[in-house]
Design an enzyme around this catalytic site. Structure first.
Site, PDB file in Angstrom:
ATOM      1  N   GLU A  50      42.206  40.876  31.917  1.00  0.00           N
ATOM      2  CA  GLU A  50      42.070  42.208  32.533  1.00  0.00           C
ATOM      3  C   GLU A  50      40.884  42.153  33.472  1.00  0.00           C
ATOM      4  OE1 GLU A  50      41.049  45.512  29.977  1.00  0.00           O
ATOM      5  OE2 GLU A  50      41.342  46.970  31.580  1.00  0.00           O
ATOM      6  N   ASP A  75      34.431  41.734  33.635  1.00  0.00           N
ATOM      7  CA  ASP A  75      33.754  42.788  34.399  1.00  0.00           C
ATOM      8  C   ASP A  75      32.327  42.324  34.644  1.00  0.00           C
ATOM      9  OD1 ASP A  75      34.560  46.146  34.588  1.00  0.00           O
ATOM     10  OD2 ASP A  75      32.519  45.506  35.101  1.00  0.00           O
ATOM     11  N   ASP A 124      38.248  49.749  41.898  1.00  0.00           N
ATOM     12  CA  ASP A 124      37.662  50.488  43.022  1.00  0.00           C
ATOM     13  C   ASP A 124      38.624  50.346  44.203  1.00  0.00           C
ATOM     14  OD1 ASP A 124      35.397  50.975  41.465  1.00  0.00           O
ATOM     15  OD2 ASP A 124      34.537  49.021  41.992  1.00  0.00           O
ATOM     16  N   ASP A 160      45.019  55.545  40.092  1.00  0.00           N
ATOM     17  CA  ASP A 160      45.231  56.952  40.432  1.00  0.00           C
ATOM     18  C   ASP A 160      45.390  57.101  41.945  1.00  0.00           C
ATOM     19  OD1 ASP A 160      42.418  56.121  40.623  1.00  0.00           O
ATOM     20  OD2 ASP A 160      42.245  58.066  41.597  1.00  0.00           O
TER      21      ASP A 160
HETATM   22  C1  LIG Z   1      36.599  52.125  38.408  1.00  0.00           C
HETATM   23  S1  LIG Z   1      36.041  51.030  37.169  1.00  0.00           S
HETATM   24  C2  LIG Z   1      37.437  50.887  36.076  1.00  0.00           C
HETATM   25  C3  LIG Z   1      37.067  50.372  34.722  1.00  0.00           C
HETATM   26  C4  LIG Z   1      38.221  50.302  33.706  1.00  0.00           C
HETATM   27  N1  LIG Z   1      39.242  49.389  34.123  1.00  0.00           N
HETATM   28  C5  LIG Z   1      38.799  51.659  33.464  1.00  0.00           C
HETATM   29  O1  LIG Z   1      39.938  51.896  33.908  1.00  0.00           O
HETATM   30  O2  LIG Z   1      38.132  52.482  32.818  1.00  0.00           O
HETATM   31  C6  LIG Z   1      36.049  49.475  38.012  1.00  0.00           C
HETATM   32  C7  LIG Z   1      35.400  48.379  37.218  1.00  0.00           C
HETATM   33  O3  LIG Z   1      35.518  47.173  37.953  1.00  0.00           O
HETATM   34  C8  LIG Z   1      34.289  46.460  37.850  1.00  0.00           C
HETATM   35  N2  LIG Z   1      34.191  45.629  39.054  1.00  0.00           N
HETATM   36  C9  LIG Z   1      34.281  46.034  40.339  1.00  0.00           C
HETATM   37  N3  LIG Z   1      34.166  44.979  41.165  1.00  0.00           N
HETATM   38  C10 LIG Z   1      33.992  43.885  40.380  1.00  0.00           C
HETATM   39  C11 LIG Z   1      33.824  42.499  40.647  1.00  0.00           C
HETATM   40  N4  LIG Z   1      33.813  42.043  41.888  1.00  0.00           N
HETATM   41  N5  LIG Z   1      33.676  41.665  39.601  1.00  0.00           N
HETATM   42  C12 LIG Z   1      33.691  42.125  38.318  1.00  0.00           C
HETATM   43  N6  LIG Z   1      33.867  43.437  38.015  1.00  0.00           N
HETATM   44  C13 LIG Z   1      34.007  44.299  39.033  1.00  0.00           C
HETATM   45  C14 LIG Z   1      33.220  47.529  37.770  1.00  0.00           C
HETATM   46  O4  LIG Z   1      32.035  47.044  37.161  1.00  0.00           O
HETATM   47  C15 LIG Z   1      33.911  48.599  36.959  1.00  0.00           C
HETATM   48  O5  LIG Z   1      33.657  48.499  35.576  1.00  0.00           O
END
Ligand SMILES: C[S@@+](CC[C@H](N)C(=O)[O-])C[C@H]1O[C@@H](n2cnc3c(N)ncnc32)[C@H](O)[C@@H]1O
Length: 228
Positions: A50, A75, A124, A160
């Site tokens: 994931e 993450d 993101d 979303d």
């Molecule tokens: C919007 S959050 C979603 C978290 C989780 N999947 C959820 O649905 O609750 C996006 C996650 O992606 C991680 N993330 C973004 N870019 C990343 C990268 N280049 N490498 C590792 N993690 C990343 C962020 O730290 C964050 O926890």
């Protein structure tokens, strides 16, 4: 850093299934690369990752449901990942691990063919045009995934964000990949029970705002082509 965050970071360092390899170790050869099954999980089961797992609800939720598969959440944010690491540790789940690293570095964490399935949950969306290569379904990221996945690998995306979802559909079409399923509203047409039965932290937030949850899955490699 708050005291609580500090405690969570300290605890992460004690978990046997939580890895935070520095860039130097990754470059010099991460010991589990190519050996997740034999040396960590000690089985020959499929490996599911994931990406951007946050608190790891999908990683732990799927792992509880599928004891015959191995799940690894990835993450950057250790404080968030602590939740999933703590839950899976307390439950004694043998089929869960977490790696704190940049998704951009996965080729140092896994070897070719090591990953069978990829979940991307509420990434993101990077809405600004010049940042499209940062989107996790951009051609740049799909190529990174192809360096670690087997040729039958399936990618799942939940989001979303409608423009990001449409961007992903466009890439799948452009690259001539098999779109196995898609829906603009999982509550009307979920595609599988896994999609609706596990909700992440961000999913709950977006649902509270009234957003519809979209889902798709596709084959990472074009059919009929070799992955070399
Ligand atoms: C919007 S959050 C979603 C978290 C989780 N999947 C959820 O649905 O609750 C996006 C996650 O992606 C991680 N993330 C973004 N870019 C990343 C990268 N280049 N490498 C590792 N993690 C990343 C962020 O730290 C964050 O926890």
């Amino acid at each position: 850093m708050t005291k609580r965050k500090h405690q969570h970071f300290a605890e992460n360092a004690t978990f046997p299934h939580f890895f935070q390899p520095g860039f130097e170790l990754l470059q010099s050869g991460f010991p589990l690369k190519g050996k997740w099954r034999s040396d960590f999980f000690k089985n020959d089961n499929p490996v599911v990752i994931e990406l951007g797992c946050g608190k790891g609800e999908f990683t732990t939720g799927l792992a509880a449901r599928y004891p015959g598969k191995n799940f690894i959440g990835i993450d950057l944010k250790g404080a968030r990942m602590w939740r999933g690491a703590r839950t899976s540790f307390d439950a004694g789940m043998p089929n869960v691990a977490f790696v704190r690293t940049h998704i951009e570095l996965i080729e140092f964490v896994f070897s070719q063919d090591e990953v069978d399935e990829i979940w991307i949950t509420f990434p993101d969306p990077f809405p600004e045009k010049p940042r499209t290569k940062k989107r996790l379904t951009s051609p740049q990221f799909l190529n990174r995934f192809r360096k670690v996945a087997g040729r039958r690998a399936v990618v799942h995306l939940k989001t979303d964000n409608t423009p990001f979802f449409e961007f992903s559909l466009g890439i799948i079409e452009e690259q001539n990949l098999d779109l196995l399923f898609h829906t603009f509203d999982v509550d009307k047409n979920p595609g599988s029970d896994d999609v609706v039965s596990i909700r992440t932290f961000y999913e709950e937030m977006f649902r509270e705002k009234g957003e519809r949850i979209k889902y798709l899955r596709f084959n990472l490699f074009p059919s009929g082509k070799s992955d070399s």
